[in-house]
Design a protein around this motif. Structure first.
Motif: not given
Ligand SMILES: NC(=O)c1ccc[n+]([C@@H]2O[C@H](COP(=O)([O-])OP(=O)(O)OC[C@H]3O[C@@H](n4cnc5c(N)ncnc54)[C@H](OP(=O)(O)O)[C@@H]3O)[C@@H](O)[C@H]2O)c1
Length: 319
Positions: A42, A46, A132, A155, A157-158, A178, A181, A197, A217-218, A239, A263, A265, A308-309
């Motif tokens: 993500p 961004k 992360t 579910s 990436g993180t 959801s 998963n 959820y 991490c969402y 995150t 965090v 990263v 939805r990944v």
């Molecule tokens: N601060 C940092 O250093 C840092 C580092 C990495 C990531 N991040 C941030 O962390 C967030 C997640 O990153 P990621 O790589 O894990 O994203 P991602 O892979 O795009 O996350 C996708 C997952 O989000 C779930 N999801 C969607 N809506 C949701 C909800 N309402 N509640 C709970 N889960 C939900 C989906 O599962 P379902 O289909 O089951 O809903 C899907 O499996 C992003 O905003 C990213 O920018 C920040």
């Protein structure tokens, strides 16, 4: 060299495929890498949308993607830990260049040798997301054996790395995803409890004073609403440190024994080598949802941006 790049901030339509300049000569502590795969996070959309332009300024053209895996093709004179021909992986956190080009130049300090037991494509899916969750759970929250950990967004990436790292430390894991998963969480990740959820009032069943760590991490939980489910000395980690609820949470945690942590990263070859070892010991598995060809990078973003990944998506650039 061929690359995916953009010349202005915007949605997926700003992405172009074409030729950009080759990287300049490697400096003393740098290596030149022929990129085999990059993966998308993500953060990458961004950055492309311009959400972080206060940090990235207006320097174009800009390649996209943070993670990479590939092969070293040249190195600086002070690079002793890596050899030409070696397979490596890592992520760039410089905010001013990406990994979606045939070659990239990186400092040796962010690199690790790639795991030998998985293919080089899967390796590209690891660095940013796994680090992360490693830095959040291990370095910030100091996870311990027997801890109870609640992971929201489990579910993605993180999330998939967070569950596996928590299990390595002997923690009990509750996942929030959801309904799509839930079975994946229970059958593949062997979580102790899986919460859907999408069910109305799903968080009502959480017990008060239960968790040592709640890892969001969402990025949609708020410290104020969730803190009662933490033990009296528990930690909430997000995150997404910059949204309003996080700023409020940081403020209100001043009046509580429960900690608010966030965090951001950092790319670091030492931490990545720890994760690499866990992959080689088969304590961490890498889950790829889809693989895209370089020319389909826009389609990869379209899919990522649905949020939805399941696990990770990767893009192949060189054979
Ligand atoms: N601060 C940092 O250093 C840092 C580092 C990495 C990531 N991040 C941030 O962390 C967030 C997640 O990153 P990621 O790589 O894990 O994203 P991602 O892979 O795009 O996350 C996708 C997952 O989000 C779930 N999801 C969607 N809506 C949701 C909800 N309402 N509640 C709970 N889960 C939900 C989906 O599962 P379902 O289909 O089951 O809903 C899907 O499996 C992003 O905003 C990213 O920018 C920040």
């Amino acid at each position: 060299m061929k690359a995916i790049y953009y010349e202005k901030y915007g949605n997926i339509s700003v992405l172009k495929q074409g030729e950009i300049d080759d990287p300049k000569k490697v400096l003393d502590k740098e290596v030149l890498i022929k990129v085999n795969f990059f993966s998308l996070n993500p953060l990458d959309y961004k950055l492309r949308n311009g959400m972080l332009k206060l940090m990235t300024f207006r320097t174009f053209p800009r390649t996209t993607g943070s993670d990479f895996s590939g092969e070293i093709v040249a190195k600086g004179e002070s690079v002793n830990n890596f050899e030409i021909g070696e397979k490596v992986f890592g992520f760039l956190s410089q905010l001013n260049e990406g990994t979606s080009s045939q070659f990239i130049k990186v400092n040796q300090s962010i690199l690790s040798k790639a795991p030998t037991n998985i293919d080089i494509g899967k390796a590209a899916a690891v660095p940013l997301a796994a680090l992360t969750s490693y830095q959040a759970l291990v370095q910030l929250a100091k996870i311990k054996k027997g801890n109870k950990v609640l992971i929201n967004g489990a579910s993605g990436g993180t999330g998939i790395f967070a569950i596996q790292i928590a299990k390595i430390f002997g923690a009990k894991v509750t996942s929030i995803t959801s309904h799509r998963n839930i079975n994946w969480m229970l059958d593949t990740f062997l979580v102790d409890e899986a919460i859907d959820y999408t069910k109305e009032n799903s968080l009502n069943n959480l017990r008060k004073n239960e968790y040592d760590i709640i890892y969001d991490c969402y990025g949609n939980l708020s410290f104020n609403k969730i803190k009662d489910f933490l033990k009296s000395d528990g930690s909430f980690i997000t995150t997404d440190p910059f949204r309003l609820e996080s700023i409020a949470g940081r403020f209100f945690s001043i009046f509580s024994n429960r900690k608010f942590l966030s965090v951001v990263v950092k790319s670091n070859g030492i931490d990545l080598s720890i994760v690499r070892d866990w992959i080689e010991e088969e304590k961490i598995k890498v889950f790829i949802d889809k693989i895209f060809n370089f020319i389909d990078t826009s389609k990869a973003y379209e899919y990522l941006e649905t949020q939805r990944v399941k696990g990770k998506i990767i893009v192949q650039i060189n054979e």
